[in-house]
Write an enzyme that holds these catalytic residues in place. Structure first.
Site, PDB file in Angstrom:
ATOM      1  N   LYS A  50       0.904  -1.024   0.004  1.00  0.00           N
ATOM      2  CA  LYS A  50      -0.019  -0.120   0.119  1.00  0.00           C
ATOM      3  C   LYS A  50       0.913   1.049  -0.116  1.00  0.00           C
ATOM      4  CE  LYS A  50      -3.604  -2.469   2.349  1.00  0.00           C
ATOM      5  NZ  LYS A  50      -4.498  -2.841   3.569  1.00  0.00           N
ATOM      6  N   GLN A  94      -4.600  -1.456   9.856  1.00  0.00           N
ATOM      7  CA  GLN A  94      -4.375  -2.515   9.392  1.00  0.00           C
ATOM      8  C   GLN A  94      -5.027  -3.612  10.204  1.00  0.00           C
ATOM      9  OE1 GLN A  94      -3.268  -3.409   5.993  1.00  0.00           O
ATOM     10  NE2 GLN A  94      -3.782  -5.503   6.453  1.00  0.00           N
ATOM     11  N   ASP A 117     -10.794   2.825   4.363  1.00  0.00           N
ATOM     12  CA  ASP A 117     -11.364   1.283   4.395  1.00  0.00           C
ATOM     13  C   ASP A 117     -12.678   1.294   4.187  1.00  0.00           C
ATOM     14  OD1 ASP A 117      -9.423  -0.918   4.420  1.00  0.00           O
ATOM     15  OD2 ASP A 117      -8.962  -0.246   6.666  1.00  0.00           O
TER      16      ASP A 117
HETATM   17  N1  GUN Z   1      -6.911  -7.028   6.466  1.00  0.00           N
HETATM   18  C1  GUN Z   1      -7.177  -7.525   5.357  1.00  0.00           C
HETATM   19  N2  GUN Z   1      -7.828  -6.899   4.409  1.00  0.00           N
HETATM   20  C2  GUN Z   1      -7.818  -5.722   4.877  1.00  0.00           C
HETATM   21  C3  GUN Z   1      -8.399  -4.447   4.468  1.00  0.00           C
HETATM   22  O1  GUN Z   1      -9.091  -4.221   3.541  1.00  0.00           O
HETATM   23  N3  GUN Z   1      -8.392  -3.428   5.257  1.00  0.00           N
HETATM   24  C4  GUN Z   1      -7.323  -3.386   6.343  1.00  0.00           C
HETATM   25  N4  GUN Z   1      -7.292  -2.346   7.079  1.00  0.00           N
HETATM   26  N5  GUN Z   1      -6.955  -4.494   6.876  1.00  0.00           N
HETATM   27  C5  GUN Z   1      -7.134  -5.279   6.014  1.00  0.00           C
END
Ligand code: GUN
Length: 282
Positions: A50, A94, A117
């Site tokens: 990311k 995350q 998100d």
């Molecule tokens: N862990 C797995 N997928 C995601 C996501 O889309 N966002 C976040 N913040 N954590 C994750």
């Protein structure tokens, strides 16, 4: 005939092209802040992807790493500071978080306009009520991938397997907004193969390696595999490779939905920057 491969890399590149064109008309640079707790290898890898992609687009991106045992209150204070920081457009914590932290409390602490998100209850509500908001990246990526390859969802029989807050539930909402006929199936669904065989478009997001076999799939169906399962060092999807013998199109793992999730996070970060400044997306 072998199934067409729906490449997430190709569709993601189209999203980046669109983002770059929009950025050229802006007088500011979007900024993303990602918070990670602990050293879970999958989280470390996802966060790195990311951050790398954000920087490649010219975003201001910073990753904040805290120890696994960071108290919940300290995390909430950090989020409050980022909410108040005019320099920050998007905040992502995350997941998964360690068990001593109440995930829902953390997600609700993020300002809805910075919630890239799309997990805040206000954005969840807007997803289902048809309003404008920030919506979860993986479901957005699934819909965008299908559209990239010209799949018309209107009126189609779409079956989603998996009811997580991250993928299955929000994807059902997005598909409804596309006028699909949506079935949300899950681990307690009776005769799951009979339900999945109805699907013209089948999306699987359960986290069980190779769960879906070819007998579960209607001839000519389009199959989207959201699964990422690490088995003996290999990445396996939720869909067995033999499904390519009956599907008309199938997403690979890796290289299918994964790249789309990152692309839609970048798009959400741009949307958040615009929403906060103008209340509209440009
Ligand atoms: N862990 C797995 N997928 C995601 C996501 O889309 N966002 C976040 N913040 N954590 C994750």
């Amino acid at each position: 005939m072998a199934a067409q491969v729906l490449s997430g890399h190709e569709a993601a590149e189209a999203v980046y092209e669109e983002i770059r064109a929009r950025l050229r008309g802006l007088s500011f640079t979007p900024s993303l802040r990602v918070i990670r707790l602990g050293e879970d290898p999958a989280s470390v890898a996802y966060v790195r992807l990311k951050d790398k992609r954000a920087k490649a687009l010219g975003y201001r991106s910073q990753v904040e790493v805290y120890p696994e045992d960071l108290p919940e209150e300290a995390l909430l204070e950090r989020i409050a500071a980022l909410n108040a920081d005019e320099e920050v457009d998007g905040i992502l914590v995350q997941l998964p978080l360690p068990p001593h932290i109440r995930t829902q409390r953390v997600l609700e602490a993020i300002h809805p306009l910075k919630d890239v998100d799309g997990f805040h209850p206000l954005n969840v509500g807007r997803l289902w009520s048809g309003g404008k908001g920030l919506f979860p990246c993986t479901p957005l990526g699934v819909v965008r991938l299908l559209k990239h390859y010209g799949v018309d969802l209107r009126g189609k029989e779409v079956v989603v397997v998996g009811r997580s807050n991250i993928v299955g539930k929000p994807l059902a909402g997005l598909l409804l907004r596309e006028d699909a006929t949506v079935t949300l199936a899950h681990s307690k669904t009776q005769d799951l193969p009979e339900v999945t065989r109805r699907a013209q478009v089948l999306v699987v997001a359960v986290g069980r390696p190779h769960l879906v076999r070819k007998a579960w799939v209607r001839e000519g169906a389009i199959v989207v595999d959201v699964g990422v399962n690490r088995v003996e060092g290999r990445l396996l999807g939720d869909v067995h490779p033999e499904v390519a013998e009956v599907a008309s199109a199938l997403t690979p793992v890796p290289g299918g939905v994964g790249p789309m999730t990152v692309a839609m996070l970048m798009r959400n970060t741009l949307e958040a920057a615009l929403l906060r400044r103008h209340g509209v997306s440009g």
